[in-house]
Design a protein around this motif. Sequence first.
Motif, short mmCIF file in Angstrom:
data_model
loop_
_atom_site.label_atom_id
_atom_site.label_comp_id
_atom_site.label_asym_id
_atom_site.label_seq_id
_atom_site.Cartn_x
_atom_site.Cartn_y
_atom_site.Cartn_z
N LYS A 140 -8.13 -3.41 -7.82
CA LYS A 140 -6.64 -2.95 -8.06
C LYS A 140 -6.25 -2.74 -9.57
O LYS A 140 -5.74 -1.54 -10.00
CB LYS A 140 -6.16 -2.92 -6.79
N ASN B 155 1.08 -1.42 0.16
CA ASN B 155 0.09 0.23 0.04
C ASN B 155 1.23 1.54 0.15
O ASN B 155 0.38 2.05 0.50
CB ASN B 155 -1.18 0.00 0.93
N GLU C 274 -8.86 -1.08 -11.26
CA GLU C 274 -9.04 0.54 -11.93
C GLU C 274 -7.36 1.14 -12.01
O GLU C 274 -7.56 2.48 -12.55
CB GLU C 274 -8.37 1.16 -9.98
#
Length: 348
Positions: A226, A202, A229
Motif C-alpha cells: 500500500k 480501509n 502504491e
Amino acid sequence: MQAQAIPKDVSEQRRQYYEAISHHNLTPLWEVLGALVPRTPTSPAAPALWRYAEIREQVLEAGRLISAAEAERRVLILENPALRGQSSITQSLYAGLQLILPGEVAPAHRHTQSALRMVLDGEGAYTAVDGERTTMRRGDFIITPSWTWHDHGNLGDEPVIWLDGLDIPTVRFLDAGFAEHGERASQAAVRPEGDALARYGNNMLPVDYHQASWEPTKVFVYPYAKTRESLLGIARGAADAHFGHKLRFVNPATGASPMPTIGAFAQRLEAGFVTRPYRSTDGTVYVCLEGEGVVEIGEAQYDFTENDVFVVPSWKTMRLRARQDTTLFSYSDRPIQQALGLWREDRI
Ligand code: GTQ
C-alpha cells in the motif's frame, strides 16, 4: 550528574565562591547559560550510517550465540557513535536490528515504550499485537503502541531481520517506564489476521468508534504494498524540492501520527533527483528500502543502498541524491515536538 567543572579562566575570588556553593549542590547559571539556552539546537548526536552488508553477518552471529527465548529480544542496538553506552540513536530515539530464527518465539510482553518495526530481510515471521497476528513482509511498517502486548515468531524457514524503532530514551528521560511479561510466550489469537486493518484501516471505522487525538491507532500494520502504491501514485506528479515524493503515516481515525511519540514517513526519489538542503529539529532515522544514493548530513557524506540505516541529528542540514529510483522509510520524535509547539524546520 557530575558537578559542573569550574572554568579555568575565572578569578580566584569567584572560584572560591563556586567551590563554597558547590558544597550545597549549587552552581552559577551564568557560567552555563549559553549551553543551556543555545541560539540554535546543538545536538550531541553525530551523523552516522550503518551499512547493512557489513553488519548482517554480525546480526546472524548473535543467532548462534543466544536464543530468542533467552535474550527475550535478540537485538543489536544501533548506538549513535557520539552517544555510546546510552542505547540511543538520537537523544530521544532508539534503533536496533532484531533477529528471529525459524521456529523461534520472542515471548509476549508489554511496556510503556512504543515500538515500530520496519521489516528488512527474510520471510515467514509474524508479530502479534493485542491478540492479532500480522505476517511480516519486507517494507511493512508495524507498530506496537505503548502498553500493547506483543510477541514475535518465525514460522518460515529463513532468518528474519527487522529494524526496531522505540522511544526508549524519551520514556527513560520522563522516568515513566513500566513493563510486564505475558503468562504465555505466544498470545492466543483472539481475532483473525487482517481484522484491525479491515476495521480501522480501509477508510472506514466501526460506527460507534471514537478516539482522543493522542490515542494510538488500532491499525498496527501498514503493508508496504500500500505504501509503495501511494508513493508511486504521487510520483506521477511533480516532486517537492526538499522531499521528492514524501508522505507521513497516520492514524486514519484522527489524522495524527500512528503513535504519539514517534512519527513515521516514506518517500520516493526518482533516479538522479537531488533534494534541496533541509533541516528540522526532529533528529531522524532513515532506512533505504529500495534503490541507492548519497546523503549529506552536515559535513558528513555517505553512500547508501538497500537496508542501510542512517541518522540525521536535530538541526543538521541534510541533502539526498538518488542514484536509482529510491524509497526511504524514516522515523522521528516530530509528533512530540509538534504537540509541545517546539518543532521547527528550515527549507533552504
Ligand atoms: O520487540 O519488544 O529492540 O521490547 C527493544 C525492546 C525490541 C520488542 C527492542 C523491546 C523490543
